[in-house]
Design a protein around this motif. Structure first.
Motif, PDB file in Angstrom:
ATOM      1  N   SER A  12       9.500 -18.528  54.931  1.00 55.85           N
ATOM      2  CA  SER A  12      10.946 -18.515  55.165  1.00 55.85           C
ATOM      3  C   SER A  12      11.381 -19.299  56.388  1.00 55.85           C
ATOM      4  O   SER A  12      12.305 -20.121  56.317  1.00 55.85           O
ATOM      5  CB  SER A  12      11.438 -17.070  55.305  1.00 55.85           C
ATOM      6  N   PRO A  69       6.673 -12.563  42.135  1.00 54.79           N
ATOM      7  CA  PRO A  69       7.732 -13.376  42.743  1.00 54.79           C
ATOM      8  C   PRO A  69       8.089 -14.536  41.812  1.00 54.79           C
ATOM      9  O   PRO A  69       7.340 -14.867  40.881  1.00 54.79           O
ATOM     10  CB  PRO A  69       7.086 -13.896  44.030  1.00 54.79           C
ATOM     11  N   GLU A 124      18.254 -17.223  60.205  1.00 55.85           N
ATOM     12  CA  GLU A 124      17.997 -18.195  59.139  1.00 55.85           C
ATOM     13  C   GLU A 124      18.108 -19.614  59.683  1.00 55.85           C
ATOM     14  O   GLU A 124      19.142 -19.978  60.248  1.00 55.85           O
ATOM     15  CB  GLU A 124      19.019 -17.986  58.019  1.00 55.85           C
ATOM     16  N   SER A 156       9.496 -20.621  42.950  1.00 57.09           N
ATOM     17  CA  SER A 156       9.339 -20.478  44.395  1.00 57.09           C
ATOM     18  C   SER A 156       7.867 -20.522  44.793  1.00 57.09           C
ATOM     19  O   SER A 156       7.503 -21.070  45.838  1.00 57.09           O
ATOM     20  CB  SER A 156       9.964 -19.165  44.864  1.00 57.09           C
ATOM     21  N   GLN A 159       9.210  -7.500  51.435  1.00 55.14           N
ATOM     22  CA  GLN A 159       8.584  -6.753  50.342  1.00 55.14           C
ATOM     23  C   GLN A 159       7.108  -6.504  50.612  1.00 55.14           C
ATOM     24  O   GLN A 159       6.580  -5.435  50.299  1.00 55.14           O
ATOM     25  CB  GLN A 159       8.730  -7.487  49.008  1.00 55.14           C
ATOM     26  N   THR A 185      14.288 -19.563  53.364  1.00 55.52           N
ATOM     27  CA  THR A 185      14.689 -18.156  53.323  1.00 55.52           C
ATOM     28  C   THR A 185      15.112 -17.712  51.922  1.00 55.52           C
ATOM     29  O   THR A 185      14.748 -16.632  51.474  1.00 55.52           O
ATOM     30  CB  THR A 185      15.834 -17.899  54.315  1.00 55.52           C
ATOM     31  N   ARG A 236      12.411 -16.798  48.930  1.00 53.48           N
ATOM     32  CA  ARG A 236      11.844 -15.449  48.913  1.00 53.48           C
ATOM     33  C   ARG A 236      10.356 -15.422  48.590  1.00 53.48           C
ATOM     34  O   ARG A 236       9.931 -14.899  47.568  1.00 53.48           O
ATOM     35  CB  ARG A 236      12.604 -14.542  47.930  1.00 53.48           C
ATOM     36  N   THR A 277       8.018 -10.973  47.165  1.00 51.56           N
ATOM     37  CA  THR A 277       9.342 -11.583  47.205  1.00 51.56           C
ATOM     38  C   THR A 277       9.887 -11.489  48.630  1.00 51.56           C
ATOM     39  O   THR A 277      10.746 -10.672  48.940  1.00 51.56           O
ATOM     40  CB  THR A 277      10.277 -10.887  46.200  1.00 51.56           C
ATOM     41  N   GLY A 278       9.322 -12.320  49.504  1.00 53.49           N
ATOM     42  CA  GLY A 278       9.667 -12.308  50.918  1.00 53.49           C
ATOM     43  C   GLY A 278       8.727 -11.412  51.708  1.00 53.49           C
ATOM     44  O   GLY A 278       8.068 -10.519  51.153  1.00 53.49           O
TER      45      GLY A 278
END
Length: 399
Positions: A237, A271, A40, A275, A102, A243, A246, A98-99
Motif C-alpha cells: 500500500s 484477495p 495515503e 491486484s 485483514q 492503497t 488492497r 485484502t490489505g
C-alpha cells in the motif's frame, strides 16, 4: 436483548476515517478545507504495476485464486523477505490478504482466546486495540516516552504477564513516524527471549519509507531466535502507492499461517486476482521510484516540522520514517480559541482548528497518546505550506 452483537459495543469507529469524512462533508458544503488526516500517498501507482494489472485482465486472470494468495505472489513475497530482510519463508509460511489490516485481523482471530492480553505500545495505529477487542482479547497499553514515542525494555518487561499472547510492534510508526534503531530493537527482543509465551506481530508497512541515515530492521531479523514466534506483516500500500489495490501479506510459522487461511476461507476468501498480479510486479519489478518518492516525502517532512515548531504552543519532533508527524499541542491547553471555547484536550484543538481554519488533523488521543495530533504529509507541498500557515495563525490567535 438487542439485535446488534454486544462485541461491537467494545469498539469505536476509526478516528482517521472519521476526520476524513468530516473534512469531506465540509468541502461538500463549500468550505475551503485541507485534509491532513488520510494515511495515503498522493503519488500514483507506478506505470509498470498498472500495466501488469491490465495484462492480467487481458489474459483472463479474473477467477478465484488460492484462498491466501497465488503461487506467483507468494514466490515474489518470499524473494522480497530474503532480499530485504534476510528472512527465509517457504510458500506455506506466507499468507496474502485484502490489505495489511485483514492480515493482522486474521492473526488475532486465529489465536486469541477470551482473557488473552495483547501488548500495544503508544502511540498506536487506531485499529490495533479494537481488532484485539473484536477478537475477544484484552489490549494492554505500553506507555512510550512522550518525546521519542518509543517504549523502553523496562516498560515492555513490566507489561508482560502470564496472560500476554502477542506484542504488536510497528516501526516506523503510524502515527508518530518513529523508527527503532537496530540496537533499540535488540534491547526489546532481549526481553522477549525471556518470555517464550509471548509472540511478536511486527507491522512493517512503512519499511521502505525511511529518511536520513535510518536503517530499517524487523524483529525476526534482529533476533533469529524469535523467528518461530514472529508474524512479519507487510504490504504494497504505502511504498508502492497501492492503497486501493488492497494487498497485504505476512510470513510466519506454518501452523499459524494455516490457521489464518482457515479464517480467511470463511470470510473474504482470496484477495482480488488482478491486484495480486499487480503486486507481483510491484515486488519483482523496478524499485527505482522508491528513493525518488522518499526524497519528496523527506522534503515535506522537513517543511512541516520546521513550520509547526514555529507555531506558538506546538512542539514537533523529527520522525525517522512513514509520512506523519505527531506534534504535541500541550502548550495550547487552557487557552481560548477565537470561538470562545477553552481548549482542554487535543480533541478540542483539532475540532477548533477544523472549524476556524479548515485544516483537518487527527487528535492524538485516538492513538492513545495526547495532547498531540497527527499530520499526514502525504499531500502536495503547496497544500502543506498553506495548512501549516493556517495552523500558525490559529495558534497565534489563541488567548
Amino acid at each position: 436483548m438487542g439485535f446488534i452483537a454486544d462485541s461491537l459495543s467494545r469498539v469505536k469507529p476509526s478516528a482517521t476515517i472519521a476526520v476524513t469524512t468530516k473534512a469531506r462533508e465540509l468541502k461538500a458544503a463549500g468550505r475551503d478545507v485541507i485534509g491532513l488526516g488520510a494515511g495515503e500517498p498522493d503519488f500514483d501507482t507506478p506505470d509498470n504495476i498498472k500495466a501488469a494489472a491490465i495484462t492480467a485482465i487481458n489474459e483472463g486472470k479474473t477467477k478465484y485464486t488460492a484462498v491466501d494468495g497465488t503461487p506467483e505472489l507468494k514466490q515474489a513475497i518470499s524473494a522480497k523477505f530474503l532480499r530485504d530482510n534476510g528472512l527465509k519463508y517457504e510458500p506455506n509460511q506466507i499468507t496474502v490478504g485484502t490489505g495489511g489490516k485483514q492480515v493482522l485481523y486474521n492473526a488475532l482471530i486465529a489465536t486469541i482466546n477470551p482473557g488473552d492480553e495483547v501488548l500495544i505500545p503508544t502511540p498506536y495505529w487506531v485499529s490495533y486495540p479494537d481488532m484485539v477487542l473484536l477478537a475477544g482479547g484484552e489490549p494492554v497499553v505500553v506507555e512510550a516516552d512522550q518525546k521519542t514515542f518509543k517504549i523502553t525494555p523496562e516498560a515492555l518487561e513490566a507489561a508482560i504477564t502470564p496472560k500476554t499472547k502477542w506484542l504488536i510492534f510497528n516501526s516506523p510508526s503510524n502515527p508518530s513516524g518513529a523508527g527503532y534503531t537496530r540496537d533499540e530493537l535488540k534491547a526489546l527482543t532481549d526481553v522477549l527471549l525471556k518470555h517464550p509465551h509471548v509472540w511478536v506481530m511486527s507491522d512493517d508497512m512503512y519499511e521502505h519509507l525511511v529518511y536520513d541515515d535510518f536503517e530499517f530492521t524487523t524483529p525476526a531479523q534482529v533476533e533469529p531466535q524469535l523467528y518461530d514466534r514472529t508474524l512479519t506483516v507487510n504490504g504494497v500500500s504505502k511504498a508502492y502507492s497501492m492503497t486501493g489495490w488492497r494487498i497485504g501479506y505476512a510470513g510466519g510459522p506454518a501452523d499459524l499461517i494455516k490457521a489464518m487461511a482457515k479464517v480467511q476461507s470463511q470470510s473474504t476468501s482470496n484477495p482480488c486476482s488482478i491486484s495480486q498480479a499487480a503486486a507481483v510486479e510491484a515486488l519483482n519489478g523496478t524499485q527505482d521510484f522508491i528513493p525518488v518518492n522518499n526524497k519528496v516525502f523527506q522534503d515535506r517532512r522537513d517543511l512541516v516540522v520546521s513550520m509547526l515548531n514555529q507555531s506558538s504552543g506546538l512542539e514537533c519532533p523529527v520522525p525517522e520514517g512513514a509520512f506523519y508527524v505527531f506534534p504535541s499541542c500541550a502548550g495550547t491547553i487552557g487557552k481560548t480559541a477565537p470561538s470562545g471555547k477553552v481548549i482542554e484536550t487535543d480533541l478540542d484543538f483539532a475540532g477548533e482548528l477544523l472549524e476556524t481554519e479548515g485544516v483537518a488533523v487527527v487528535p492524538g488521543s485516538a492513538f492513545g497518546l495526547g495532547p498531540n495530533f497527527r499530520v499526514s504529509y502525504a499531500t502536495s507541498t503547496e497544500a502543506l505550506t498553506e495548512a501549516c500557515t493556517r495552523i500558525q495563525r490559529f495558534c497565534g490567535n489563541l488567548k
